[in-house]
Design an enzyme around this catalytic site. Structure first.
Site, short mmCIF file in Angstrom:
data_model
loop_
_atom_site.label_atom_id
_atom_site.label_comp_id
_atom_site.label_asym_id
_atom_site.label_seq_id
_atom_site.Cartn_x
_atom_site.Cartn_y
_atom_site.Cartn_z
N ASP A 74 43.59 40.42 42.46
CA ASP A 74 44.86 41.15 42.55
C ASP A 74 45.13 41.67 43.97
O ASP A 74 44.27 41.57 44.85
CB ASP A 74 44.89 42.30 41.52
CG ASP A 74 43.65 43.19 41.57
OD1 ASP A 74 42.81 43.02 42.48
OD2 ASP A 74 43.51 44.04 40.69
N ASN A 143 41.05 53.61 32.20
CA ASN A 143 41.90 53.34 31.03
C ASN A 143 41.63 51.94 30.45
O ASN A 143 42.40 51.46 29.63
CB ASN A 143 43.39 53.48 31.40
CG ASN A 143 43.83 52.48 32.45
OD1 ASN A 143 43.03 51.66 32.92
ND2 ASN A 143 45.10 52.53 32.84
N HIS A 145 41.60 49.11 32.16
CA HIS A 145 42.25 47.97 32.82
C HIS A 145 41.22 47.06 33.48
O HIS A 145 40.15 47.49 33.91
CB HIS A 145 43.36 48.42 33.80
CG HIS A 145 42.93 48.98 35.11
ND1 HIS A 145 43.45 50.14 35.63
CD2 HIS A 145 42.04 48.55 36.05
CE1 HIS A 145 42.91 50.38 36.81
NE2 HIS A 145 42.05 49.44 37.08
N GLU A 150 47.06 46.49 32.94
CA GLU A 150 47.05 47.83 32.36
C GLU A 150 47.13 47.74 30.83
O GLU A 150 47.44 46.67 30.28
CB GLU A 150 48.25 48.63 32.91
CG GLU A 150 48.26 48.79 34.42
CD GLU A 150 47.22 49.80 34.93
OE1 GLU A 150 46.31 50.19 34.17
OE2 GLU A 150 47.34 50.18 36.12
C1 GLP Z 1 41.38 48.91 40.68
C2 GLP Z 1 41.32 47.38 40.68
C3 GLP Z 1 40.37 46.87 39.64
C4 GLP Z 1 39.12 47.71 39.65
C5 GLP Z 1 39.43 49.10 39.15
C6 GLP Z 1 38.26 50.06 39.23
O1 GLP Z 1 42.64 49.44 40.57
N1 GLP Z 1 42.59 46.71 40.58
O2 GLP Z 1 40.08 45.50 39.90
O3 GLP Z 1 38.14 47.15 38.79
O4 GLP Z 1 40.60 49.61 39.76
O5 GLP Z 1 38.00 50.44 40.54
P1 GLP Z 1 36.74 51.23 41.02
O6 GLP Z 1 35.65 50.23 41.09
O7 GLP Z 1 37.10 51.76 42.37
O8 GLP Z 1 36.46 52.29 40.02
#
Ligand code: GLP
Length: 249
Positions: A74, A143, A145, A150
Site C-alpha cells: 500500500d 482494528n 486492518h 479497513e
Molecule cells: C499501517 C499499514 C499496515 C500495517 C499497520 C500496522 O497503517 N498500512 O500495513 O500493518 O498499519 O502498523 P504498525 O506495524 O506500525 O503497528
C-alpha cells in the site's frame, strides 16, 4: 459469513526480536531456494527489525536479492515517493537502499496517480505477470486492518483507493509532525489480492496487538475484522511474540 476453512500456523516467540528474526529467516530461506522469488512487503513500525535482519543477512551472509521481485501492499494517497512518510521512502530507507535488489524490480503503489482505478488494475496485472506473490508479509492494525483494508473491506476486494479509519489515522500520526498531516486515504492491495499470494506471514508484536490477533485467529471470519478473512487461506503463518499472544485461549 463464510465458514473458516483453515487454521493458521501459529509461531509464538519470546520477544519481538525473535519474531522478527523468524520472519526474516522465512524470507531468506525462500530467496536461497528461489533466487527470483516474488515477495510481498509491508510497512509500519512492526517489520523494521525484520528488514534490519535481512540487511544483516545480505551483508554478512551474502543473501542475494539481485533477481528478487517485490510488491508492497500500500501507499498513502497524495504523498510523493520522496516524501519522508511515504511507504516508498520507508522501503528505500529500511531495506532497498541497503541490499542489491534491482530498483526496477521493486513496486509500491503510486500515491500520486491521477487515475487510481487504472493504476490499481495495472498493479494487479504486474503482480500476475511476475507470476504472483510467493510470500506476502503482513502486519495488523489495532482494528484488524491488513494493508489499508479497513473493517468492512470485502473478501474479494482488489487494489483500490480507500478511506482510512479514524483509528488508523490516529495510530499513524506518530510518524508525522501532527495528525493533520496524516493522509486520509490510501491505495492498497485488496483482501482478494492478498489471498491470492501462495503463502502469507503475519507479524505482530506487543500487547497492543493482542486483541486484534485474538479476533483474527479465534473470531469469526468476517469483513468487520479484515485479518480474520485470512482464515480463508490455506497457508497462513502468524509469527507473534508472547505479548501479542496474550489474549489467545
Ligand atoms: C499501517 C499499514 C499496515 C500495517 C499497520 C500496522 O497503517 N498500512 O500495513 O500493518 O498499519 O502498523 P504498525 O506495524 O506500525 O503497528
Amino acid at each position: 459469513m463464510t465458514k473458516p476453512a483453515h487454521s493458521p500456523t501459529l509461531v509464538v516467540c519470546r520477544d519481538d526480536q525473535h519474531a522478527s528474526e523468524t520472519v526474516a529467516k522465512m524470507f531468506a530461506d525462500l530467496i536461497r531456494t528461489q533466487a527470483d522469488a516474488v515477495l510481498g512487503l509491508a510497512t509500519g513500525g512492526t517489520p523494521v527489525p525484520a528488514y534490519r535482519e535481512l540487511v544483516r543477512m545480505h551483508r554478512e551472509e551474502a543473501l542475494d536479492f539481485s533477481d528478487v521481485v517485490s510488491f508492497n501492499l500500500d501507499e498513502y494517497v497524495g504523498l510523493a515517493p520522496d516524501h519522508p512518510q511515504s511507504f516508498r521512502y520507508f522501503m528505500q530507507e529500511h531495506l532497498f537502499d541497503h541490499i542489491n535488489i534491482a530498483p526496477a524490480n521493486t513496486h509500491v503503489p503510486d500515491g500520486l496517480s491521477n487515475d487510481s482505478d487504472e493504476h490499481g488494475r495495472g498493479y494487479e496485472k504486474k503482480i500476475a505477470e511476475a507470476g504472483g506473490i510467493e510470500l506476502q508479509l503482513l502486519g495488523i492494525g489495532h482494528n484488524g486492518h491488513i494493508a489499508f483494508n479497513e473493517p468492512g473491506s470485502p473478501v474479494d476486494s482488489r487494489t483500490r483507493v480507500v478511506d482510512l479509519a479514524e483509528d488508523t489515522v490516529q495510530a499513524n500520526a506518530r510518524f508525522f509532525e501532527s495528525i493533520e498531516q496524516v493522509p486520509r486515504q490510501g491505495i492498497t492491495m485488496g483482501i482478494g489480492t492478498i489471498l491470492e499470494s501462495r503463502r502469507i506471514v503475519l507479524l505482530a508484536t506487543g500487547s497492543g496487538k493482542a486483541e486484534a490477533v485474538q479476533r483474527a485467529i479465534e473470531g469469526p471470519s468476517e469483513p468487520s475484522h479484515p485479518a480474520s478473512l485470512l482464515q480463508q487461506h490455506p497457508s497462513v503463518t502468524f509469527v507473534i511474540d508472547d505479548a501479542a499472544a496474550s489474549h489467545l485461549a
